[in-house]
Design a protein around this motif. Sequence first.
Motif, PDB file in Angstrom:
ATOM      1  N   ASN A  64       9.385  -0.952  13.736  1.00 41.48           N
ATOM      2  CA  ASN A  64       8.196  -1.582  14.308  1.00 41.48           C
ATOM      3  C   ASN A  64       7.861  -2.908  13.633  1.00 41.48           C
ATOM      4  O   ASN A  64       6.793  -3.470  13.872  1.00 41.48           O
ATOM      5  N   GLY A  65       8.734  -3.381  12.747  1.00 38.85           N
ATOM      6  CA  GLY A  65       8.565  -4.711  12.157  1.00 38.85           C
ATOM      7  C   GLY A  65       7.838  -4.759  10.826  1.00 38.85           C
ATOM      8  O   GLY A  65       7.525  -5.838  10.340  1.00 38.85           O
ATOM      9  N   PHE A  66       7.565  -3.626  10.207  1.00 41.71           N
ATOM     10  CA  PHE A  66       6.888  -3.611   8.923  1.00 41.71           C
ATOM     11  C   PHE A  66       7.909  -3.654   7.785  1.00 41.71           C
ATOM     12  O   PHE A  66       9.027  -3.166   7.929  1.00 41.71           O
ATOM     13  N   GLU A  67       7.507  -4.220   6.645  1.00 40.17           N
ATOM     14  CA  GLU A  67       8.330  -4.191   5.442  1.00 40.17           C
ATOM     15  C   GLU A  67       7.980  -2.914   4.689  1.00 40.17           C
ATOM     16  O   GLU A  67       6.833  -2.722   4.280  1.00 40.17           O
ATOM     17  N   VAL A  68       8.959  -2.020   4.551  1.00 38.32           N
ATOM     18  CA  VAL A  68       8.716  -0.691   3.986  1.00 38.32           C
ATOM     19  C   VAL A  68       9.684  -0.452   2.836  1.00 38.32           C
ATOM     20  O   VAL A  68      10.832  -0.890   2.864  1.00 38.32           O
ATOM     21  N   TYR A  69       9.213   0.271   1.839  1.00 40.71           N
ATOM     22  CA  TYR A  69      10.066   0.670   0.721  1.00 40.71           C
ATOM     23  C   TYR A  69       9.905   2.162   0.487  1.00 40.71           C
ATOM     24  O   TYR A  69       8.805   2.641   0.219  1.00 40.71           O
ATOM     25  N   CYS A  70      11.005   2.879   0.653  1.00 40.28           N
ATOM     26  CA  CYS A  70      11.023   4.319   0.389  1.00 40.28           C
ATOM     27  C   CYS A  70      12.149   4.564  -0.615  1.00 40.28           C
ATOM     28  O   CYS A  70      13.320   4.650  -0.243  1.00 40.28           O
ATOM     29  N   LEU A  76       0.856  -1.191   0.000  1.00 42.10           N
ATOM     30  CA  LEU A  76       0.000   0.000   0.000  1.00 42.10           C
ATOM     31  C   LEU A  76       0.887   1.234   0.000  1.00 42.10           C
ATOM     32  O   LEU A  76       2.026   1.200   0.472  1.00 42.10           O
ATOM     33  N   ALA A  77       0.356   2.341  -0.508  1.00 38.67           N
ATOM     34  CA  ALA A  77       1.081   3.610  -0.518  1.00 38.67           C
ATOM     35  C   ALA A  77       0.595   4.466   0.642  1.00 38.67           C
ATOM     36  O   ALA A  77      -0.603   4.637   0.839  1.00 38.67           O
ATOM     37  N   ILE A  78       1.540   4.993   1.411  1.00 30.62           N
ATOM     38  CA  ILE A  78       1.220   5.892   2.524  1.00 30.62           C
ATOM     39  C   ILE A  78       1.633   7.298   2.126  1.00 30.62           C
ATOM     40  O   ILE A  78       2.765   7.523   1.689  1.00 30.62           O
ATOM     41  N   TYR A  79       0.707   8.236   2.293  1.00 26.37           N
ATOM     42  CA  TYR A  79       1.017   9.653   2.100  1.00 26.37           C
ATOM     43  C   TYR A  79       1.566  10.161   3.423  1.00 26.37           C
ATOM     44  O   TYR A  79       0.967   9.949   4.480  1.00 26.37           O
ATOM     45  N   THR A  80       2.727  10.818   3.385  1.00 28.79           N
ATOM     46  CA  THR A  80       3.386  11.291   4.601  1.00 28.79           C
ATOM     47  C   THR A  80       3.381  12.809   4.675  1.00 28.79           C
ATOM     48  O   THR A  80       3.085  13.494   3.692  1.00 28.79           O
ATOM     49  N   LYS A  81       3.739  13.320   5.834  1.00 27.37           N
ATOM     50  CA  LYS A  81       3.939  14.758   5.971  1.00 27.37           C
ATOM     51  C   LYS A  81       5.122  15.143   5.083  1.00 27.37           C
ATOM     52  O   LYS A  81       5.997  14.307   4.802  1.00 27.37           O
ATOM     53  N   PRO A  82       5.178  16.393   4.629  1.00 28.06           N
ATOM     54  CA  PRO A  82       6.293  16.802   3.765  1.00 28.06           C
ATOM     55  C   PRO A  82       7.650  16.558   4.431  1.00 28.06           C
ATOM     56  O   PRO A  82       7.824  16.813   5.618  1.00 28.06           O
ATOM     57  N   ARG A  83       8.569  16.041   3.668  1.00 34.30           N
ATOM     58  CA  ARG A  83       9.940  15.767   4.084  1.00 34.30           C
ATOM     59  C   ARG A  83      10.041  14.786   5.255  1.00 34.30           C
ATOM     60  O   ARG A  83      11.019  14.801   6.004  1.00 34.30           O
ATOM     61  N   ALA A  84       9.058  13.933   5.409  1.00 32.96           N
ATOM     62  CA  ALA A  84       9.072  12.956   6.507  1.00 32.96           C
ATOM     63  C   ALA A  84       9.153  11.520   5.996  1.00 32.96           C
ATOM     64  O   ALA A  84       9.079  10.587   6.787  1.00 32.96           O
ATOM     65  N   GLU A  85       9.320  11.350   4.695  1.00 33.83           N
ATOM     66  CA  GLU A  85       9.266  10.016   4.089  1.00 33.83           C
ATOM     67  C   GLU A  85      10.266   9.045   4.704  1.00 33.83           C
ATOM     68  O   GLU A  85       9.900   7.937   5.106  1.00 33.83           O
ATOM     69  N   TYR A 139       5.670  10.174  -0.158  1.00 36.79           N
ATOM     70  CA  TYR A 139       5.132   8.820  -0.257  1.00 36.79           C
ATOM     71  C   TYR A 139       6.159   7.797   0.192  1.00 36.79           C
ATOM     72  O   TYR A 139       7.355   7.949  -0.040  1.00 36.79           O
ATOM     73  N   CYS A 140       5.672   6.741   0.821  1.00 38.99           N
ATOM     74  CA  CYS A 140       6.463   5.531   1.027  1.00 38.99           C
ATOM     75  C   CYS A 140       5.501   4.359   0.885  1.00 38.99           C
ATOM     76  O   CYS A 140       4.275   4.534   0.897  1.00 38.99           O
ATOM     77  N   PHE A 141       6.043   3.177   0.711  1.00 36.99           N
ATOM     78  CA  PHE A 141       5.235   1.993   0.453  1.00 36.99           C
ATOM     79  C   PHE A 141       5.434   0.997   1.582  1.00 36.99           C
ATOM     80  O   PHE A 141       6.534   0.849   2.098  1.00 36.99           O
ATOM     81  N   ILE A 142       4.356   0.327   1.961  1.00 40.62           N
ATOM     82  CA  ILE A 142       4.414  -0.628   3.063  1.00 40.62           C
ATOM     83  C   ILE A 142       3.708  -1.911   2.657  1.00 40.62           C
ATOM     84  O   ILE A 142       2.652  -1.869   2.025  1.00 40.62           O
ATOM     85  N   LYS A 143       4.331  -3.042   2.996  1.00 41.63           N
ATOM     86  CA  LYS A 143       3.712  -4.348   2.745  1.00 41.63           C
ATOM     87  C   LYS A 143       3.108  -4.792   4.064  1.00 41.63           C
ATOM     88  O   LYS A 143       3.825  -5.020   5.042  1.00 41.63           O
ATOM     89  N   ILE A 144       1.782  -4.904   4.089  1.00 42.85           N
ATOM     90  CA  ILE A 144       1.087  -5.060   5.356  1.00 42.85           C
ATOM     91  C   ILE A 144      -0.167  -5.909   5.205  1.00 42.85           C
ATOM     92  O   ILE A 144      -0.744  -5.977   4.120  1.00 42.85           O
TER      93      ILE A 144
END
Length: 168
Positions: free
Chosen positions: A30-36, A11-20, A60-65
């Motif tokens: 926290n144990g999640f698989e994330v792709y930034c 899934l794609a997560i929208y983040t605060k600016p410059r917080a990706e 944006y960053c991506f998380i497998k969840i």
Amino acid sequence: MQTSEHKKVWLAIYTKPRAEKKVADRLEKNGFEVYCPTYTTIRQWSDRKKKVVIPAIPSYCFIKIEEHKRWDALKDPGAVRYIFWQGKPAVIKEQQILAFKRFMGEIGENEEIFSSPLSEGDKVLIRSGSFTGIEADILKIRKTEVQLILPELELKLVCQRKDIDKIG
């Protein structure tokens, strides 16, 4: 076989600016698989030049969840919301993430990458040869080869493991 509730999807997560990058780092801790996806560039300040790592897709960053853990990721202070498509969270296919990693130079074209072990019955995407881009089912797994069946054509074939990507 996993139930749909326990199946992990990108899934794609929208983040605060410059917080990706910060969001991705905290979610990984926290144990999640994330792709930034990031790249390195040189930025000019008035007094110096500096190499900086910048997100390839701002905010944006991506998380497998798994579905039932979806809201846990939004507890991060930098995460704003998931990206939705037609009223549902936008699911990104595994092969799209792998293609983007190849585009960014993070994995080689012939590099063997498996997000999870292959097993008989899994759906895969053929990424080279005459059947490039075709989905198939795994019949048998050997050391370097995989026997596949193309359901639409009722055709059996053998591929190298490096020439397929697991779907989902």
